[in-house]
Write an enzyme that holds these catalytic residues in place. Structure first.
Site, short mmCIF file in Angstrom:
data_model
loop_
_atom_site.label_atom_id
_atom_site.label_comp_id
_atom_site.label_asym_id
_atom_site.label_seq_id
_atom_site.Cartn_x
_atom_site.Cartn_y
_atom_site.Cartn_z
N LEU A 163 0.85 -1.19 0.00
CA LEU A 163 0.00 0.00 0.00
C LEU A 163 0.89 1.23 0.00
O LEU A 163 1.79 1.35 0.82
CB LEU A 163 -0.89 0.01 1.24
CG LEU A 163 -1.68 1.31 1.49
CD1 LEU A 163 -2.72 1.52 0.41
CD2 LEU A 163 -2.31 1.30 2.88
N ASP A 164 0.63 2.15 -0.93
CA ASP A 164 1.34 3.42 -1.01
C ASP A 164 0.36 4.54 -0.65
O ASP A 164 -0.52 4.89 -1.44
CB ASP A 164 1.89 3.62 -2.43
CG ASP A 164 2.71 4.90 -2.58
OD1 ASP A 164 2.82 5.65 -1.60
OD2 ASP A 164 3.23 5.14 -3.69
N GLY A 193 -0.75 8.12 -0.28
CA GLY A 193 -0.35 9.38 -0.88
C GLY A 193 0.63 9.12 -2.01
O GLY A 193 1.79 9.52 -1.96
N GLY A 231 1.22 10.16 -4.97
CA GLY A 231 1.77 11.15 -5.89
C GLY A 231 1.46 10.80 -7.33
O GLY A 231 0.34 10.43 -7.68
N TRP A 232 2.49 10.89 -8.17
CA TRP A 232 2.33 10.65 -9.61
C TRP A 232 2.61 9.20 -9.99
O TRP A 232 2.70 8.88 -11.17
CB TRP A 232 3.23 11.59 -10.39
CG TRP A 232 3.03 13.02 -10.02
CD1 TRP A 232 3.82 13.78 -9.22
CD2 TRP A 232 1.94 13.89 -10.41
NE1 TRP A 232 3.32 15.06 -9.10
CE2 TRP A 232 2.16 15.15 -9.82
CE3 TRP A 232 0.81 13.70 -11.22
CZ2 TRP A 232 1.28 16.22 -10.00
CZ3 TRP A 232 -0.06 14.78 -11.39
CH2 TRP A 232 0.18 16.03 -10.79
N GLY A 233 2.74 8.31 -8.98
CA GLY A 233 2.80 6.88 -9.25
C GLY A 233 4.18 6.27 -9.40
O GLY A 233 4.30 5.06 -9.55
N LEU A 237 -5.90 11.64 -2.93
CA LEU A 237 -7.11 12.46 -3.01
C LEU A 237 -6.99 13.49 -4.11
O LEU A 237 -7.75 14.46 -4.15
CB LEU A 237 -7.38 13.14 -1.66
CG LEU A 237 -7.69 12.19 -0.49
CD1 LEU A 237 -7.90 12.98 0.79
CD2 LEU A 237 -8.91 11.32 -0.80
N SER A 238 -6.06 13.28 -5.03
CA SER A 238 -5.87 14.16 -6.18
C SER A 238 -6.22 13.40 -7.45
O SER A 238 -5.54 12.44 -7.82
CB SER A 238 -4.42 14.65 -6.26
OG SER A 238 -4.17 15.27 -7.51
N CYS A 282 13.75 27.29 0.80
CA CYS A 282 13.68 25.96 1.42
C CYS A 282 15.05 25.30 1.45
O CYS A 282 15.39 24.62 2.43
CB CYS A 282 12.67 25.09 0.69
SG CYS A 282 10.96 25.53 1.03
#
Length: 271
Positions: free
Chosen positions: A13-14, A16, A18-20, A39-40, A200
């Protein structure tokens, strides 16, 4: 990747996703089933496209799902760069989800930006323009919740300057494509993004930011007794030349060197 100890036939299980990219890489390494949740919708669309193009659409699936709505059990659970968006009020539900959905012999790894200081507030500029609602956790407030879940912390690693180097590369790559970004957006966006990346980087080089990785398990012997398994076997046990440069190194059914310049400010930031 080594901290997950992913073997053939495992379910992962990943949280969050992201772009996979991580989920697809885990599938390439032999995981039988990788489920990435986000959730995106934009991220899910691209992640599915990438999995299809890589030939791993069956092994790497992506669902629109909140981690609090999970069902099922996984051999491995991973979350990279998502914990910063959970918030202290939801730390209990986040680690409870890991505790409930991790197999008895399973391993979980949580990778997050953190602070090497007591819990604190937010940066107003970043909160307004970059990551609304984000919060950088301290280890103390994170571990106090993990302890209440009854999970073993089998490894903690602090990456002190790695993300500073990452941000420096992002800045340079943005500069190489700045004209393209200007076409897509505007000068205000470009200057804002440059400020964000440079500021940052300085927080990781000279401020109190770092990255931490927590390896968690139900059982104290879920991972080997020493950390040697994490490193290239060609290097493990060998003496490291003090003068040599160090390399940075490289289920649920929701929808059915040696030398960093630590004290200096890079010239590009002063320009």
């Amino acid at each position: 990747m080594q901290k997950l100890m992913v073997g053939e036939g495992m379910s992962v299980l990943d949280i969050g996703c992201g772009w996979g990219g991580l989920a697809i890489e885990l599938a390439k390494q032999g995981a039988a089933e990788v489920l990435g949740i986000s959730l995106s919708q934009e991220q899910l669309t691209l992640a599915r496209q990438r999995a299809e193009e890589a030939g791993f659409a069956e092994e790497a699936r992506f669902d629109f799902c909140d981690y609090r709505d999970l069902q099922g059990e996984f051999d491995r659970i991973v979350s990279v760069g998502m914990f910063e968006h959970v918030g202290p009020a939801s730390y209990g539900s986040f680690f409870r989800a890991i505790e409930e959905h991790l197999a008895p012999d399973g391993i979980a790894v949580v990778h997050s930006i953190g602070r090497m200081a007591p819990p604190g507030g937010k940066d107003p500029w970043v909160d307004k323009y970059i990551f609304p609602g984000g919060y950088i956790p301290s280890l103390s407030e994170t571990l106090s919740v993990v302890e209440r879940m009854g999970l073993w912390v089998t490894d903690i690693e602090i990456l002190r300057l790695h993300y500073a180097e990452t941000l420096a590369h992002w800045y340079e790559r943005f500069q190489s494509r700045r004209e393209k970004a200007l076409e897509l957006f505007d000068e205000r966006f470009c200057r804002m993004w440059e400020y964000y990346l440079a500021a940052c980087e300085m927080m990781f080089r000279n401020g109190n930011l770092m990255v931490f990785q927590l390896q968690l398990a139900h059982k104290r012997d879920a991972v080997p007794l020493t950390r040697e398994y994490l490193y290239d076997t060609r290097r493990s046990g060998a003496a490291i030349d003090a003068g040599a440069p160090l390399r940075l190194g490289s289920g649920c059914r929701c929808s059915e060197g040696r030398g960093f310049q630590t004290a200096s400010v890079p010239e590009r930031v002063l320009r």
